[in-house]
Design a protein around this motif. Structure first.
Motif, mmCIF file in Angstrom:
data_model
loop_
_atom_site.group_PDB
_atom_site.id
_atom_site.type_symbol
_atom_site.label_atom_id
_atom_site.label_comp_id
_atom_site.label_asym_id
_atom_site.label_seq_id
_atom_site.Cartn_x
_atom_site.Cartn_y
_atom_site.Cartn_z
ATOM 1 N N THR A 93 -120.132 -15.702 0.940
ATOM 2 C CA THR A 93 -119.760 -16.378 2.180
ATOM 3 C C THR A 93 -119.997 -15.500 3.399
ATOM 4 O O THR A 93 -120.505 -15.959 4.431
ATOM 5 N N GLU A 94 -119.641 -14.227 3.293
ATOM 6 C CA GLU A 94 -119.747 -13.314 4.431
ATOM 7 C C GLU A 94 -121.137 -12.709 4.582
ATOM 8 O O GLU A 94 -121.418 -12.026 5.563
ATOM 9 N N GLY A 95 -122.008 -12.943 3.598
ATOM 10 C CA GLY A 95 -123.323 -12.318 3.657
ATOM 11 C C GLY A 95 -123.249 -10.818 3.484
ATOM 12 O O GLY A 95 -124.091 -10.069 4.009
ATOM 13 N N ALA A 96 -122.222 -10.366 2.759
ATOM 14 C CA ALA A 96 -122.057 -8.932 2.518
ATOM 15 C C ALA A 96 -123.082 -8.446 1.498
ATOM 16 O O ALA A 96 -123.714 -9.248 0.788
ATOM 17 N N ARG A 97 -123.253 -7.145 1.420
ATOM 18 C CA ARG A 97 -124.151 -6.517 0.452
ATOM 19 C C ARG A 97 -123.375 -5.421 -0.270
ATOM 20 O O ARG A 97 -122.908 -4.477 0.364
ATOM 21 N N LEU A 98 -123.244 -5.563 -1.571
ATOM 22 C CA LEU A 98 -122.441 -4.638 -2.364
ATOM 23 C C LEU A 98 -123.302 -3.976 -3.422
ATOM 24 O O LEU A 98 -124.005 -4.651 -4.181
ATOM 25 N N VAL A 99 -123.257 -2.645 -3.458
ATOM 26 C CA VAL A 99 -123.948 -1.857 -4.481
ATOM 27 C C VAL A 99 -122.904 -1.052 -5.247
ATOM 28 O O VAL A 99 -122.092 -0.352 -4.647
ATOM 29 N N VAL A 100 -122.935 -1.169 -6.579
ATOM 30 C CA VAL A 100 -122.040 -0.386 -7.434
ATOM 31 C C VAL A 100 -122.908 0.454 -8.362
ATOM 32 O O VAL A 100 -123.738 -0.082 -9.104
ATOM 33 N N VAL A 101 -122.720 1.771 -8.292
ATOM 34 C CA VAL A 101 -123.497 2.709 -9.100
ATOM 35 C C VAL A 101 -122.653 3.151 -10.290
ATOM 36 O O VAL A 101 -121.522 3.616 -10.125
ATOM 37 N N PHE A 102 -123.210 3.006 -11.483
ATOM 38 C CA PHE A 102 -122.559 3.433 -12.712
ATOM 39 C C PHE A 102 -123.333 4.615 -13.287
ATOM 40 O O PHE A 102 -124.504 4.474 -13.669
ATOM 41 N N GLU A 103 -122.684 5.771 -13.334
ATOM 42 C CA GLU A 103 -123.314 6.965 -13.891
ATOM 43 C C GLU A 103 -122.354 7.610 -14.892
ATOM 44 O O GLU A 103 -121.174 7.272 -14.959
ATOM 45 N N GLY A 104 -122.866 8.556 -15.660
ATOM 46 C CA GLY A 104 -122.048 9.252 -16.639
ATOM 47 C C GLY A 104 -122.866 9.653 -17.842
ATOM 48 O O GLY A 104 -124.066 9.352 -17.933
ATOM 49 N N ARG A 105 -122.221 10.312 -18.775
ATOM 50 C CA ARG A 105 -122.915 10.764 -19.974
ATOM 51 C C ARG A 105 -123.272 9.582 -20.866
ATOM 52 O O ARG A 105 -122.726 8.487 -20.744
ATOM 53 N N ASP A 106 -124.187 9.826 -21.805
ATOM 54 C CA ASP A 106 -124.521 8.818 -22.800
ATOM 55 C C ASP A 106 -123.267 8.482 -23.609
ATOM 56 O O ASP A 106 -122.463 9.352 -23.930
ATOM 57 N N ALA A 107 -123.106 7.194 -23.919
ATOM 58 C CA ALA A 107 -121.974 6.683 -24.703
ATOM 59 C C ALA A 107 -120.644 6.814 -23.979
ATOM 60 O O ALA A 107 -119.586 6.817 -24.604
ATOM 61 N N ALA A 108 -120.691 6.895 -22.649
ATOM 62 C CA ALA A 108 -119.450 7.015 -21.880
ATOM 63 C C ALA A 108 -118.820 5.659 -21.579
ATOM 64 O O ALA A 108 -117.720 5.608 -21.034
ATOM 65 N N GLY A 109 -119.495 4.571 -21.908
ATOM 66 C CA GLY A 109 -118.910 3.257 -21.705
ATOM 67 C C GLY A 109 -119.385 2.516 -20.472
ATOM 68 O O GLY A 109 -118.783 1.508 -20.087
ATOM 69 N N LYS A 110 -120.472 2.979 -19.856
ATOM 70 C CA LYS A 110 -120.979 2.319 -18.646
ATOM 71 C C LYS A 110 -121.433 0.896 -18.942
ATOM 72 O O LYS A 110 -121.070 -0.045 -18.237
ATOM 73 N N GLY A 111 -122.247 0.750 -19.990
ATOM 74 C CA GLY A 111 -122.810 -0.561 -20.297
ATOM 75 C C GLY A 111 -121.744 -1.598 -20.595
ATOM 76 O O GLY A 111 -121.823 -2.741 -20.129
ATOM 77 N N GLY A 112 -120.739 -1.218 -21.385
ATOM 78 C CA GLY A 112 -119.674 -2.159 -21.708
ATOM 79 C C GLY A 112 -118.888 -2.571 -20.485
ATOM 80 O O GLY A 112 -118.479 -3.732 -20.349
ATOM 81 N N THR A 113 -118.672 -1.640 -19.578
ATOM 82 C CA THR A 113 -117.951 -1.957 -18.352
ATOM 83 C C THR A 113 -118.766 -2.892 -17.469
ATOM 84 O O THR A 113 -118.235 -3.855 -16.904
ATOM 85 N N ILE A 114 -120.058 -2.628 -17.353
ATOM 86 C CA ILE A 114 -120.918 -3.498 -16.554
ATOM 87 C C ILE A 114 -120.893 -4.923 -17.099
ATOM 88 O O ILE A 114 -120.850 -5.901 -16.344
ATOM 89 N N LYS A 115 -120.900 -5.056 -18.432
ATOM 90 C CA LYS A 115 -120.846 -6.391 -19.033
ATOM 91 C C LYS A 115 -119.564 -7.114 -18.646
ATOM 92 O O LYS A 115 -119.575 -8.310 -18.360
ATOM 93 N N ARG A 116 -118.448 -6.387 -18.631
ATOM 94 C CA ARG A 116 -117.178 -7.025 -18.269
ATOM 95 C C ARG A 116 -117.137 -7.362 -16.784
ATOM 96 O O ARG A 116 -116.540 -8.363 -16.397
ATOM 97 N N VAL A 117 -117.755 -6.543 -15.966
ATOM 98 C CA VAL A 117 -117.790 -6.839 -14.532
ATOM 99 C C VAL A 117 -118.594 -8.109 -14.271
ATOM 100 O O VAL A 117 -118.189 -8.975 -13.495
ATOM 101 N N SER A 118 -119.733 -8.240 -14.914
ATOM 102 C CA SER A 118 -120.655 -9.339 -14.608
ATOM 103 C C SER A 118 -120.437 -10.577 -15.470
ATOM 104 O O SER A 118 -121.075 -11.611 -15.222
ATOM 105 N N GLU A 119 -119.541 -10.516 -16.437
ATOM 106 C CA GLU A 119 -119.403 -11.581 -17.438
ATOM 107 C C GLU A 119 -119.237 -12.971 -16.832
ATOM 108 O O GLU A 119 -119.846 -13.945 -17.292
ATOM 109 N N HIS A 120 -118.421 -13.111 -15.801
ATOM 110 C CA HIS A 120 -118.135 -14.430 -15.230
ATOM 111 C C HIS A 120 -118.764 -14.614 -13.844
ATOM 112 O O HIS A 120 -118.443 -15.597 -13.160
ATOM 113 N N LEU A 121 -119.625 -13.681 -13.450
ATOM 114 C CA LEU A 121 -120.243 -13.779 -12.129
ATOM 115 C C LEU A 121 -121.520 -14.608 -12.185
ATOM 116 O O LEU A 121 -122.154 -14.753 -13.229
ATOM 117 N N ASN A 122 -121.890 -15.133 -11.035
ATOM 118 C CA ASN A 122 -123.099 -15.934 -10.905
ATOM 119 C C ASN A 122 -124.308 -14.996 -10.913
ATOM 120 O O ASN A 122 -124.441 -14.153 -10.014
#
Length: 267
Positions: A34-63
């Protein structure tokens, strides 16, 4: 190094709070749109730190037309000749979009530095340019949130072992991942030096303790929601129209079409 081990969250509590936070993420998405905002979220960390699983939960119900995940492969020969940040710039959001970077330009400060994929001069140039680049993004009006997922060496190795035994997750392991085990301290030094140069007031780093994946997901999402000044956008009023009466149309016989076999019936 991740923090001390705490009691595991009960599954029901975790699922209930995750759904509540995901509902808020949908509200955040509608605010961005609605606001025309621009949001960038950077996920970094060691291998197997859980980034991918967290990203899936963040985006699971998003358009997916509003929020997309960017996970770039290794650069092509042409991209290697470009300004380092160039291939990331083209993936930045336009108005009303959210971009989740599953690893980002910080590859240069991590794996490229440790594995020798860049020169010392390229690495030093990155440390000088990165704060400038991120300040430019923020000055342009982009909301930039950066998360480092921290995992202990013991937990990382345990997750690697489980991936080796799980055919559905074995693809997550690469020779590069296994090499990281032997270079644990080198990655630690690289991460510490990266934070010294790039933890800036305009775009600070936030560390997520991720030995417990459930806690890490909830903590990260809750922090993201607290970091963005969104508000709930009233949804449009929608009503299902009445179904019109039949005009006599008849569907063709079933035997004229090929159906997927009923595998479920054999279970």
């Amino acid at each position: 190094m991740a923090g001390k081990r705490t009691a595991a969250l009960p599954g029901a509590l975790y699922e209930r709070e995750l759904l509540r936070l995901q509902t808020e993420l949908v509200k955040l998405q509608e605010w961005v749109r609605t606001e025309g905002a621009r949001l960038v979220v950077v996920f970094e960390g060691r291998d197997a730190a859980g980034k991918g699983g967290t990203i899936k939960r963040v985006s699971e119900h998003l358009n997916p037309r509003v929020a997309r995940t960017v996970a770039l492969p290794r650069p092509t020969e042409r991209e290697r000749t470009q300004w380092y940040f160039q291939r990331y710039v083209e993936h930045l959001p336009a108005a009303g979009e959210i971009v989740l970077f599953d690893r980002s330009w910080y590859n240069r400060a991590g794996v490229e530095r440790v594995m020798g994929f860049c020169t010392k001069e390229e690495y030093q140039l990155f440390l000088r340019q990165c704060p400038i680049f991120e300040r430019m993004l923020v000055e342009e009006g982009i909301v930039l949130c950066k998360y480092w997922f921290s995992v202990s060496d013991a937990v990382q190795q345990d997750r690697f072992r489980r991936r080796l035994k799980d055919p559905t997750r074995r693809w997550k392991l690469s020779p590069m991942d296994l090499e990281s085990i032997t270079r644990w301290e080198a990655y630690s030094r690289a991460k510490d030096e990266m934070l010294v140069h790039t933890d800036i007031s305009e775009a600070p780093w936030f560390v997520v303790e991720s030995d417990d994946k459930r806690r890490a997901r909830l903590n990260m999402i809750a922090h993201l929601l607290d970091s963005v000044p969104y508000y709930e956008v009233p949804p449009p009023v929608l009503e299902l129209p009445p179904r019109p009466p039949s005009t006599g149309y008849e569907r063709p016989p079933r035997d004229l079409q090929t159906y997927v076999p009923d595998h479920a019936a054999s279970l």
